[in-house]
Write an enzyme that holds these catalytic residues in place. Structure first.
Site, PDB file in Angstrom:
ATOM      1  N   GLY A   1       0.823  -1.211  -0.200  1.00  0.00           N
ATOM      2  CA  GLY A   1       0.133  -0.019   0.073  1.00  0.00           C
ATOM      3  C   GLY A   1       0.743   1.225   0.042  1.00  0.00           C
ATOM      4  O   GLY A   1       1.950   1.486  -0.904  1.00  0.00           O
ATOM      5  N   GLY A   2       0.645   2.204   1.181  1.00  0.00           N
ATOM      6  CA  GLY A   2       1.215   3.267   1.143  1.00  0.00           C
ATOM      7  C   GLY A   2       2.879   3.064   1.363  1.00  0.00           C
ATOM      8  O   GLY A   2       3.523   3.870   0.793  1.00  0.00           O
TER       9      GLY A   2
ATOM     10  N   GLY B   1      17.399   7.956 -35.100  1.00  0.00           N
ATOM     11  CA  GLY B   1      16.819   8.571 -34.229  1.00  0.00           C
ATOM     12  C   GLY B   1      17.517   8.121 -32.782  1.00  0.00           C
ATOM     13  O   GLY B   1      17.974   8.819 -31.913  1.00  0.00           O
ATOM     14  N   ALA B   2      17.909   6.768 -32.745  1.00  0.00           N
ATOM     15  CA  ALA B   2      18.792   6.428 -31.636  1.00  0.00           C
ATOM     16  C   ALA B   2      20.348   6.908 -31.438  1.00  0.00           C
ATOM     17  O   ALA B   2      20.583   7.133 -30.195  1.00  0.00           O
ATOM     18  CB  ALA B   2      18.990   4.725 -31.695  1.00  0.00           C
TER      19      ALA B   2
END
Lengths: 484, 70
Positions: free
Chosen positions: A154-155, A377-378
């Protein structure tokens, strides 16, 4: 987590039962869940000073040292309500953060906690939220390391998740909702380990950076990382290592980049998220005694392609190093971004953009070494000159282009190729590719354009990189380290 | 049992192991060809290869089954 199976214990007979009883008595004398015991393993002997009182809050906060480096640490007290977080315990953590930020020292949190205290209701939720706010405010200001040794549910799952580095011991389990809730809501049958243990978090979720075989090793790794980030050292002269044998003769062949990363560092560093997005390697270590961050494409996995997960992994690493002033070394051998419907729909555009943003934003000194391929692009994304690399080196084997030469001429010269008889096409393609490489790619062109500064020999690599980093003006980015 | 799937669109270039072979974690099962690169497909677990679903020259799509290691 150990769950005693009473049926099995009874079957073992009286001798075993007596041994169990003796072990239990011993365990009661030194309870391994005692936060003072846990922090005692984490911090230098005799260095612990409490900054929270002895109480029933479920949290102990202290100051101490790691190999002489001052740190702040806190630990769940799993003996009290399973380490659940209440208002008082959260107050101790917030106070620990105040001290760490004031003293500018790393914070190490040791977690064994079932979540917020149910009995305190919304008050405990409010308190847990204040811990998150303190962590976020300290993000990028002081290094934050989490060690999860039991459940962090949880938290308590989001506490570690907000920090820079998460270490998970074999006994650690991280999840937002446990197996019972999952079962009741979705009908899925799964146990704690399969839901949030080392296997899913090391390979699938990317939540955890380091997985260890047991709690002592987890605490040892935390010490090592706190030292690397908290005491970065000054660069001294380095010895050379000859990397001539690292690359295979055939440029199409895959190889493992780990020996190159290892050889570059003084001693083996700490690789973060080694099994998640393994096509990129992110390792913290030292070069010439100074802490550096190494990012390397690994051709052994997915051909070294960038994809959405690896771009995200590298982005977070770049931003963490930048926030703490850790210089970067970027080892490039990348055939491009991974093509595929899955990738596009997985957000490779959005997640890949993070890497462009992270490098372009970084103020820390950052050196690029192109060892072999840097395509498309790499090429840009891997700390290219255009994104502000401090210096770009290349080995003589380097090739930089929008795409491979043959693939490129098949597009640019498709009419010319289609015009010749089928049996002559391969020869024509090869000739055109060679011409294209001379005109558009190749090393000399890259140097003429200023996108590569210098060609260095594999045997002179460590010294060349170390000199650039030693001479560069130290700097760090003024930003937090959002868990990308 | 661990199923090994293709992580990208590729041609099957070479089958390295045979059904019945014992492999370790990290051993190469099959080599694919894509993006101008030879891309080894590694076993994620130790075990025995019980099935090889592809043959040399096949085109595999992302997610296609390549082999089963038990």
């Amino acid at each position: 987590m150990t769950v005693l199976d009473s049926g099995t214990t009874a079957d073992r007979g009286t001798t075993a039962a007596r041994e169990t009883a003796a072990a239990t008595a011993e365990a009661a004398a030194i309870d391994s869940r005692d936060p003072l015991v846990r922090l005692g393993h984490l911090l230098d002997e005799g260095s612990i000073r409490r900054i929270s009182p002895e109480d029933r809050s479920g949290v102990l906060a202290v100051t101490g040292r790691v190999d002489g480096v001052p740190v702040v640490a806190f630990c769940s007290d799993a003996r009290i309500q399973g380490g659940a977080m209440g208002a008082e315990g959260c107050e101790h953590i917030v106070h620990a953060y105040d001290v760490a930020v004031r003293e500018r020292v790393p914070v190490i949190g040791v977690w064994h906690c079932g979540g917020a205290r149910l009995a305190e209701g919304v008050e405990s939720l409010h308190a847990v939220g204040r811990v998150f706010a303190a962590m976020t405010k300290a993000s990028g200001v002081v290094p934050q390391i989490s060690v999860v040794v039991g459940p962090a549910a949880g938290g308590a799952a989001y506490g570690p998740a907000l920090t820079d580095i998460v270490i998970l011991a074999d006994s650690g389990r991280i999840f937002v909702t446990g197996p019972d809730v999952v079962r009741s809501v979705t009908g899925e049958q799964i146990d704690m380990a399969a839901l949030g243990g080392p296997e899913p978090h090391s390979k699938r979720s990317g939540v955890v950076h380091v997985v260890t075989k047991d709690e002592p090793e987890a605490l040892l790794r935390a010490r090592q990382l706190a030292g690397l980030l908290g005491h970065q050292g000054r660069m001294r002269e380095v010895d050379e290592v000859d990397f001539s044998d690292v690359l295979p003769d055939n440029p199409r062949r895959a190889y493992d980049v780990h020996p190159l990363v290892k050889g570059l560092l003084d001693e083996p560093g700490v690789e973060l998220q080694p099994k998640w997005a393994p096509n990129i390697v992110t390792t913290l270590g030292r070069l010439g005694g100074r802490t550096v961050g190494v990012i390397a494409n690994n051709p052994m996995r997915l051909g070294g392609c960038l994809d959405s997960a690896s771009a995200e992994k590298a982005s977070r690493f770049v931003r963490m190093c930048d926030a703490f002033g850790v210089p970067l070394i970027v080892l490039v051998d990348v055939p491009g971004y991974l093509p595929g419907v899955g990738q596009e729909h997985d957000g490779v555009v959005r997640r890949g953009a993070k890497l462009l943003h992270a490098f372009a934003e970084a103020s820390v000194p950052r050196v690029t070494l192109i060892t072999r391929k840097a395509y498309g692009g790499a090429y840009i994304a891997m700390n290219s000159r255009s994104l502000g690399a401090t210096r770009v080196f290349a080995w003589p084997t380097m090739e930089v282009a929008v795409m491979g030469a043959v693939a490129a001429v098949r597009i640019i010269k498709r009419r010319e190729i289609a015009a010749v008889p089928e049996e002559e096409r391969a020869a024509l393609e090869a000739r055109l590719a060679e011409e294209h490489e001379k005109a558009a790619g190749g090393l000399q062109r890259a140097i003429d354009l200023g996108v590569v500064d210098e060609v260095i020999e594999p045997a002179k690599t460590r010294g060349a990189i170390a000199r650039v980093l030693a001479q560069a003006t130290p700097a760090r980015g003024a930003h937090g380290n959002i868990p990308l | 049992m661990a199923e090994v799937h293709a992580e990208m669109v590729a041609n099957v270039w070479k089958i390295v192991v045979s059904e019945g072979d014992v492999v370790d974690e990290g051993d190469t099962l099959v080599i694919l060809e894509s993006m101008k690169m030879e891309i080894p497909v590694l076993s994620e677990d130790p075990g025995t290869v019980t099935k090889i679903q592809v043959k040399e020259g096949d085109v595999v799509q992302e997610g296609d089954l390549i082999a089963v290691v038990e």
